[in-house]
Design an enzyme around this catalytic site. Structure first.
Site, PDB file in Angstrom:
ATOM      1  N   HIS A   1      -4.849   4.204  -6.743  1.00 41.15           N
ATOM      2  CA  HIS A   1      -4.861   5.358  -7.655  1.00 41.15           C
ATOM      3  C   HIS A   1      -3.438   5.573  -8.159  1.00 41.15           C
ATOM      4  O   HIS A   1      -2.487   4.983  -7.639  1.00 41.15           O
ATOM      5  CB  HIS A   1      -5.460   6.616  -7.004  1.00 41.15           C
ATOM      6  CG  HIS A   1      -4.718   7.158  -5.827  1.00 41.15           C
ATOM      7  ND1 HIS A   1      -4.696   8.487  -5.488  1.00 41.15           N
ATOM      8  CD2 HIS A   1      -3.955   6.533  -4.913  1.00 41.15           C
ATOM      9  CE1 HIS A   1      -3.963   8.655  -4.415  1.00 41.15           C
ATOM     10  NE2 HIS A   1      -3.505   7.498  -4.046  1.00 41.15           N
TER      11      HIS A   1
ATOM     12  N   ASP B   1      -1.631   3.760   2.058  1.00 44.46           N
ATOM     13  CA  ASP B   1      -2.001   5.036   1.450  1.00 44.46           C
ATOM     14  C   ASP B   1      -3.319   5.496   2.069  1.00 44.46           C
ATOM     15  O   ASP B   1      -4.367   4.908   1.828  1.00 44.46           O
ATOM     16  CB  ASP B   1      -2.126   4.826  -0.062  1.00 44.46           C
ATOM     17  CG  ASP B   1      -2.617   6.075  -0.797  1.00 44.46           C
ATOM     18  OD1 ASP B   1      -3.036   7.040  -0.127  1.00 44.46           O
ATOM     19  OD2 ASP B   1      -2.588   6.065  -2.034  1.00 44.46           O
TER      20      ASP B   1
ATOM     21  N   GLN C   1      -7.618   8.465   1.158  1.00 44.03           N
ATOM     22  CA  GLN C   1      -9.078   8.432   1.302  1.00 44.03           C
ATOM     23  C   GLN C   1      -9.486   7.847   2.646  1.00 44.03           C
ATOM     24  O   GLN C   1     -10.670   7.634   2.902  1.00 44.03           O
ATOM     25  CB  GLN C   1      -9.707   7.588   0.176  1.00 44.03           C
ATOM     26  CG  GLN C   1      -9.464   8.139  -1.218  1.00 44.03           C
ATOM     27  CD  GLN C   1     -10.219   9.427  -1.469  1.00 44.03           C
ATOM     28  OE1 GLN C   1     -11.242   9.706  -0.849  1.00 44.03           O
ATOM     29  NE2 GLN C   1      -9.714  10.232  -2.385  1.00 44.03           N
TER      30      GLN C   1
ATOM     31  N   LYS D   1      -7.503  16.749   1.920  1.00 49.07           N
ATOM     32  CA  LYS D   1      -8.605  15.781   1.901  1.00 49.07           C
ATOM     33  C   LYS D   1      -9.199  15.568   3.293  1.00 49.07           C
ATOM     34  O   LYS D   1     -10.119  14.787   3.464  1.00 49.07           O
ATOM     35  CB  LYS D   1      -8.121  14.453   1.334  1.00 49.07           C
ATOM     36  CG  LYS D   1      -7.842  14.531  -0.174  1.00 49.07           C
ATOM     37  CD  LYS D   1      -7.884  13.152  -0.780  1.00 49.07           C
ATOM     38  CE  LYS D   1      -7.170  13.053  -2.107  1.00 49.07           C
ATOM     39  NZ  LYS D   1      -7.936  13.588  -3.231  1.00 49.07           N
TER      40      LYS D   1
ATOM     41  N   CYS E   1      -8.263   9.083 -11.594  1.00 47.91           N
ATOM     42  CA  CYS E   1      -6.837   8.757 -11.473  1.00 47.91           C
ATOM     43  C   CYS E   1      -6.627   7.295 -11.109  1.00 47.91           C
ATOM     44  O   CYS E   1      -5.728   6.958 -10.327  1.00 47.91           O
ATOM     45  CB  CYS E   1      -6.125   9.653 -10.451  1.00 47.91           C
ATOM     46  SG  CYS E   1      -5.990  11.334 -11.008  1.00 47.91           S
TER      47      CYS E   1
END
Lengths: 408, 142
Positions: free
Chosen positions: A125, A202, A205, A228, A366
């Site tokens: 993203h 990252d 998610q 999140k 994104c």
């Protein structure tokens, strides 16, 4: 594995789930964008402001001690949750984006020179693309991109061939926010380490869906956002191995990150404070810890299991709709599903679903380069959390069916 | 008919629909029946890029009258585009500049013109006014 609470109990922990949208029960399937907060977090924030508000690490007084203690306890909770080696390896930031920017700046200043290369993947993203591009522009370095298959699986062969003596860092997502793919981070890290290259994962998610074990991954950095993972907004984490972080210069100057300040020279504080300039978001950090505690209490494996069952149900239901295409069919996926029903525009579908009370994300999520890879301008993403129900998944499938009828 | 008379006519048309579903089905029909848009005008110059959907708007100005043709990649957006064209096309610059648009709100589509929606519609309306202003200035100086 069974969740420690019934689904009814869980749903009553999340008051927002009983919202009515246009008079219909809200079906919240936009958990990839942000997750809802349990009462355990909401009440805690209120309690903190009511009883325990003072600046951290700055006073010798009663309240300051109390809040500093809880702030450091939160750091320990995060450490344990992601299985980091030491508490000082947990830096509190404003979120994933802030964490990646911090590394791109700090690491970039220290190690990246003209002609060097940075490796990312094609399924990132924007937050894991743009900071590296900005770094490349500053240093005249090059960005290299790992390709992936139609199913949404990274091409590890290509990845290996991208690594060179000019590669300074690899930055790859744990889980794709569009395709749901769980990347083989352990393998990715091991391969880079063979060449002595550090790796940033990252976790925007990844953190909310199951097992994050940074010691097992052996990654040099792991970053994520609190909002999140059922925690407050504006708080995030930068995990870094102590030996790596110790070598990096601070990226922001201010209070708390210093040891001694004179107008001639300033010396910096030790980890983690070196990277926490200014008054930190201590309420956010303590709230995040409460959210992680909540997940741990439910049972992390049970959470994953439930989400996988709901994903399977959604995949079966949506696949049965003629002409519908699912983007991202990797064997290892988290509970999110991106799709387009035939030639229907995502925005049209999203608007109709919204009117039915169903909240999904539409657009590029994104991740414009990823959309370009599939030759589409966007799609629809339903992202499922453990608090969603079978009925809600069925409502989505029924809603998408209705959309296809309307636009037929 | 004046711009306001057309707005009132649209409000009346939408008043016959019982629920949102019928309103959206009507928008979809409007989107489908929107007049053709010359593909040669699908260039960056005439593109109004939204995050969610794209809108193309092409103006022409002849004998004091502005004609708009427009298109969108999303059908519901196209339906609303059709309504905006119906209201604004075939007008003098002064009519457009002075117009107050109230029909969108009255037919329950206000959220479609919210700046956060980023579907190109709000920008399209602004662009129509900008064209009108430009033509008006041109008229006054010729």
């Amino acid at each position: 594995m069974k969740l420690a609470k019934s689904i009814e109990e869980i749903r009553s922990d999340f008051p927002i789930l009983s919202t009515k949208a246009y008079g219909k029960p809200l079906v919240y399937l936009d958990n990839g964008a942000t997750t809802q907060k349990p009462l355990q977090v909401i009440k805690l924030l209120e309690e903190l402001y009511r009883t325990t508000n003072a600046n951290v690490h700055r006073g010798v007084h009663y309240l300051s001690d109390m809040v500093s203690e809880r702030y450091e306890a939160a750091r320990e909770t995060v450490r344990a949750f992601i299985n980091a080696g030491a508490r000082e390896e947990i830096i509190f930031t404003a979120g994933t984006t802030a964490s990646i920017n911090a590394v791109a700046f700090s690491f970039g200043e220290r190690y990246v020179r003209e002609g060097d290369e940075i490796v990312i993947s094609g399924m990132e993203h924007h937050a894991n693309i743009v900071p590296w591009q900005m770094l490349c522009e500053r240093k005249k370095a090059k960005l290299k991109v790992i390709p992936f298959s139609d199913a949404g699986v990274l091409d590890l062969e290509a990845y290996r061939s991208l690594l060179s003596e000019r590669t300074r860092i690899v930055a790859v997502t744990h889980v794709s926010n569009v395709l749901g793919t769980i990347n083989p981070v352990k393998e990715i890290v091991a391969e880079a380490h063979r060449h002595g290259i550090p790796v940033l994962i990252d976790g925007a998610q990844g953190i909310q869906h199951g097992m994050v074990d940074v010691t097992d991954f052996d990654c040099d950095f792991y970053v994520f956002s609190g909002h999140k993972v059922y925690g407050p907004n504006g708080i995030g984490v930068l995990y870094g191995k102590a030996e790596v972080l110790n070598e990096l210069p601070p990226y922001q100057g201010g209070g708390d990150m210093v040891a001694n300040v004179t107008f001639e020279k300033t010396t910096y504080n030790v980890l983690p404070f070196k990277f926490e300039a200014g008054t930190t978001n201590f309420t956010g950090a303590i709230g995040l810890a409460a959210a992680l505690d909540y997940i741990s209490l439910l049972g992390r494996e049970a959470v994953t299991e439930r989400e996988q069952a709901l994903l399977a149900r959604a995949t079966t239901g949506l696949s049965a709709i003629e002409g519908l295409r699912i983007y991202g069919t990797a064997p290892q996926k988290v509970s999110l599903i991106s799709f387009l029903p035939g030639a229907i525009h995502q925005y049209d579908a999203g608007m109709i679903l919204d009117k039915m009370g169903i909240a999904v994300r539409t657009g590029t999520h994104c991740a414009q380069p990823l959309m370009g890879r599939y030759g589409i301008t966007g799609n629809i993403r339903a992202s499922i959390a453990f608090y969603n129900t079978e009925d809600e998944v069925d409502a989505l499938v029924k809603g998408v069916r209705k959309v296809t009828e309307m636009f037929a | 008919m004046t711009i306001n008379e057309i707005q009132d006519q649209i409000i009346e048309e939408f008043a016959q629909f019982g629920d949102w579903m019928e309103r959206y089905e009507y928008l979809i029909d409007l989107g489908r029946s929107l007049g053709p848009f010359d593909e040669r005008h699908k260039t960056p110059e005439y593109l109004i890029e939204g995050c969610q959907s794209k809108v193309w708007l092409y103006p022409s100005f002849e004998e004091g009258i502005i004609t708009f043709t427009a298109d969108s990649d999303a059908l519901i957006t196209r339906g609303i585009v059709a309504l905006l064209v119906r209201v604004f096309s075939g007008r003098t610059p002064a009519e457009i500049v002075d117009a107050r648009i109230y029909f969108i709100e009255k037919i329950g589509l206000r959220e479609n013109l919210s700046p956060t929606r980023s579907n190109g519609l709000l920008a399209m309306m602004k662009q129509m006014r900008l064209y009108a202003l430009a033509y008006k200035t041109k008229q006054e100086h010729s």
